[in-house]
Write an enzyme that holds these catalytic residues in place. Structure first.
Site, PDB file in Angstrom:
ATOM      1  N   PRO A 124       0.838  -1.163   0.000  1.00 19.62           N
ATOM      2  CA  PRO A 124       0.000   0.000   0.000  1.00 19.62           C
ATOM      3  C   PRO A 124       0.895   1.241   0.000  1.00 19.62           C
ATOM      4  CG  PRO A 124      -0.458  -1.490   1.836  1.00 19.62           C
ATOM      5  CD  PRO A 124       0.599  -2.096   1.021  1.00 19.62           C
ATOM      6  N   GLU A 125       0.654   2.111  -0.926  1.00 22.88           N
ATOM      7  CA  GLU A 125       1.362   3.398  -0.950  1.00 22.88           C
ATOM      8  C   GLU A 125       0.447   4.438  -0.296  1.00 22.88           C
ATOM      9  OE1 GLU A 125       3.084   4.116  -4.866  1.00 22.88           O
ATOM     10  OE2 GLU A 125       3.026   1.981  -5.289  1.00 22.88           O
TER      11      GLU A 125
END
Length: 288
Positions: A2-3
DNA sequence: CTTGGGTCCTGTGCGC
DNA sequence: TGCGCACAGGACCCAA
């Protein structure tokens, strides 16, 4: 991982159920994730009230009324699942993940006073958690060197150019450095560079001012649109409510090897090549 | 100081 | 169907 957009989406999923909530039950299933969990972790969470659910870079921050902040980094495959009993009964099968108690990758199960259950899974265990005195957060090693938030006012072309100055490393690699700008990862770096028409292989120190200005704008736009879409849904990622983000459909280059460049008027083809051991996607025609 | 490479861990998808 | 290998969103750590 997840960014930033995915972490922000998770934050928005957790906030309604955790803010103001008291944690009444904490089931810690193992002593460590990527790193050892804090001493007496479950005991220190139990009975605490969550005062706020925030985010810095890719870290989730749950400020507790005990004076400590529960910090979570999702790593590559960390996920939170929120279950409200009344909702789940009405929507069986809504969750694509096995029941938390049966899953070997369930590492932490919390229950709030209101009966909401929050479960943390992480197959690869690259994620990590900490319990840090809230006043000491800015000086903690995880936070002290972080660069500006890309969606905040401190992130601008001048600052980016200063971070790039003299660096011969590829701009793509430098943008993944969280001390330069905090929150980008492999996907959104590729997307932002394409939008800014900058080659991922260009030396960071050779990015011109106009290009840096385009880059700042591109990072803001790509991340902003991704947040608005609820992030991208990847193999191991889902929003806190178990639903899907939509931004993966909007990727211009990431995961699109051999497809035509989507830029209007560009006759290029999206290429994939390794940089620093990771895949970069870009168009060699319109990105210079 | 910067830079490159190996490392943690598990799952999935591919070619054979 | 099974097997081996490449690859996956991150980021730390160490050697050069």
């Amino acid at each position: 991982m997840p960014e930033l957009p995915e972490v922000e989406t998770v934050r928005r999923g957790l906030e309604p159920v955790l803010r103001g909530a008291r944690l009444v039950r904490v089931d810690q299933r193992r002593p460590d994730l990527r790193f050892p969990l804090p001493d007496r972790f479950a005991e220190r969470l139990t009975g605490a009230r969550v005062e706020a659910v925030g985010r810095r870079a890719k870290y989730l921050l749950a400020a507790l009324d005990t004076g400590e902040t529960w910090v979570t980094h999702l790593g590559m495959t960390g996920r939170f699942l929120v279950q409200r009993p009344e909702t789940d009964a009405d929507a069986p099968g809504r969750f694509t993940h096995p029941a938390p108690s049966e899953d070997k990758h369930t590492h932490l199960v919390l229950e709030t006073e209101a009966g909401v259950r929050v479960t943390f899974f992480d197959a690869r265990r690259f994620g990590y958690m900490g319990l840090i005195p809230t006043a000491a957060l800015p000086n903690h090693p995880w936070f002290a060197a972080l660069g500006p938030e890309p969606l905040g006012p401190e992130f601008d072309a001048g600052r980016l150019l200063r971070a790039f100055a003299g660096r011969t490393q590829a701009v793509k690699t430098v943008l993944l450095d969280q001390s330069v700008v905090a929150g980008l990862g492999n996907i959104y770096v590729c997307e932002a560079l394409h939008r800014a028409r900058i080659s991922p292989r260009r030396a960071a120190g050779k990015v011109s001012r106009p290009a840096a200005e385009r880059l700042v704008e591109a990072v803001r736009t790509v991340l902003g649109e991704a947040v608005a879409a609820g992030g991208s849904t990847l193999r191991d990622y889902a929003q806190a409510d178990g639903l899907s983000g939509l931004f993966q459909h909007a990727w211009a280059v990431y995961g699109r090897e051999d497809e035509p460049c989507p830029r209007p008027g560009c006759a290029g083809v999206v290429k994939r090549y390794p940089q620093g051991g990771r895949s970069t996607f870009g168009c060699s025609r319109c990105q210079r």
